[in-house]
Design a protein around this motif. Structure first.
Motif: not given
Length: 328
Positions: A86-94
């Protein structure tokens, strides 16, 4: 723990927690089918191929969370499936495309593969305390959070907290699917995971420590923490223990940034020149719930004893030094 003769699948095997899970499974003589997005990328697979027992009992499969049927061949014939991808990051463009769809659709894709495979007896899903702690009206700090607590997806969306939203929606989708399809599911819910790295790249939590040490930024206020090796052990116990069921919160300690800094200064006196004692704490917008204690009762019944945070923190720093991310 003994996995002799047992075949299991680990999705997202190149990740921080999943790499340790593969490592521990191999140590206990399981045959492991490990999925990665790109089987030809040495950053994804080289460290897995170096694990003890990998030559005899590790089989790599290429699979994509967004691709229907992608996990069929890896899952077929497995007794247990650990879905850690599962992706793990806290900011995303989309955020929909980058976080939510891979988390939710990926979970459903893996569960569909499990439904097709008559061999699968249990699925162990890796969730997060992000799916527990984020609510508009958090309880009094004296309240002990337990496995009955869920984050509010509406509030997550309002506050644009995309990672907690992705984990909450993925777990909701998983419980709905297994109820409709008769799959035995156990969900593991770790807090921020610390400890040594097996993979060659930085993960989210090790980057927190690195940034804290090098630049005094991205400090967390108060959070629930656990050692990566404890998380891996808990996953395997959840598979092996017939009576395991439902959700398990995996939190070894709740600690503040100032306490982390005190431990670092004690462990590494050379760091005192960085002025760690006066680094300002940055608040993460997930509400005051971070100050709550977290119940350990259920996971201790599973058989887990927690690694002291001081050990986890020291091992994290030493690992960052060993891999040349940090020098002092």
């Amino acid at each position: 723990m003994s996995g002799s003769g047992k075949v299991v699948c680990v999705t997202g095997a190149s990740g921080y927690v999943a790499s340790w899970l593969v490592n521990l499974l191999l140590q206990h003589h399981y045959t492991v089918r490990a999925t990665v997005r790109d089987i030809s990328d040495p950053k994804k697979v080289a460290h897995l191929k170096e694990l003890q027992g990998s030559k005899e009992r590790l089989h790599l499969f290429q699979a994509d969370l967004n691709e229907d049927g992608s996990f069929d061949s890896a899952v077929d014939g497995c007794e247990g499936v650990f879905h850690a991808a599962s992706p793990v990051f806290f900011s995303a463009t989309d955020p929909q495309a980058e976080l939510i769809e891979p988390a939710v659709n990926g979970t459903l894709n893996v569960l569909r593969s499990c439904r097709k495979a008559s061999s699968v007896k249990r699925v162990v899903l890796t969730s997060s305390t992000a799916a527990v702690m984020v609510n508009k009206n958090p309880p009094n700090p004296d309240v002990i959070l337990d496995e009955t607590c869920f984050s509010d997806p509406v509030f997550c969306k309002e506050k644009e907290l995309w990672y907690p939203l992705s984990k909450t929606l993925a777990e909701e989708a998983a419980w709905k699917f297994v109820e409709e399809n008769g799959i035995d599911l156990v969900v593991m819910i770790p807090g921020l995971v610390f400890g040594p790295l097996l993979q060659p790249t930085l993960n989210f939590t090790s980057e927190i420590i690195l940034n804290l040490l090098k630049e005094g930024r991205e400090a967390f206020p108060v959070h629930s923490l656990i050692d990566v090796r404890d998380v891996a052990r808990a996953h395997i116990l959840a598979l092996e223990n017939f009576s395991a069921s439902g959700r398990y919160l995996l939190v070894g300690t709740v600690i503040s940034t100032s306490e982390v800094l005190e431990i670092l200064a004690k462990l590494y006196p050379p760091l005192n020149h960085l002025g760690l004692d006066i680094i300002a704490e940055k608040l993460i917008d997930v509400g005051d719930l971070l100050s709550n204690q977290v119940s350990q009762e259920k996971v201790k019944r599973l058989g887990i004893s927690f690694t002291p945070f001081e050990v986890s923190l020291k091992d994290t720093v030493e690992s960052l030094k060993e891999k040349n991310f940090l020098s002092f």
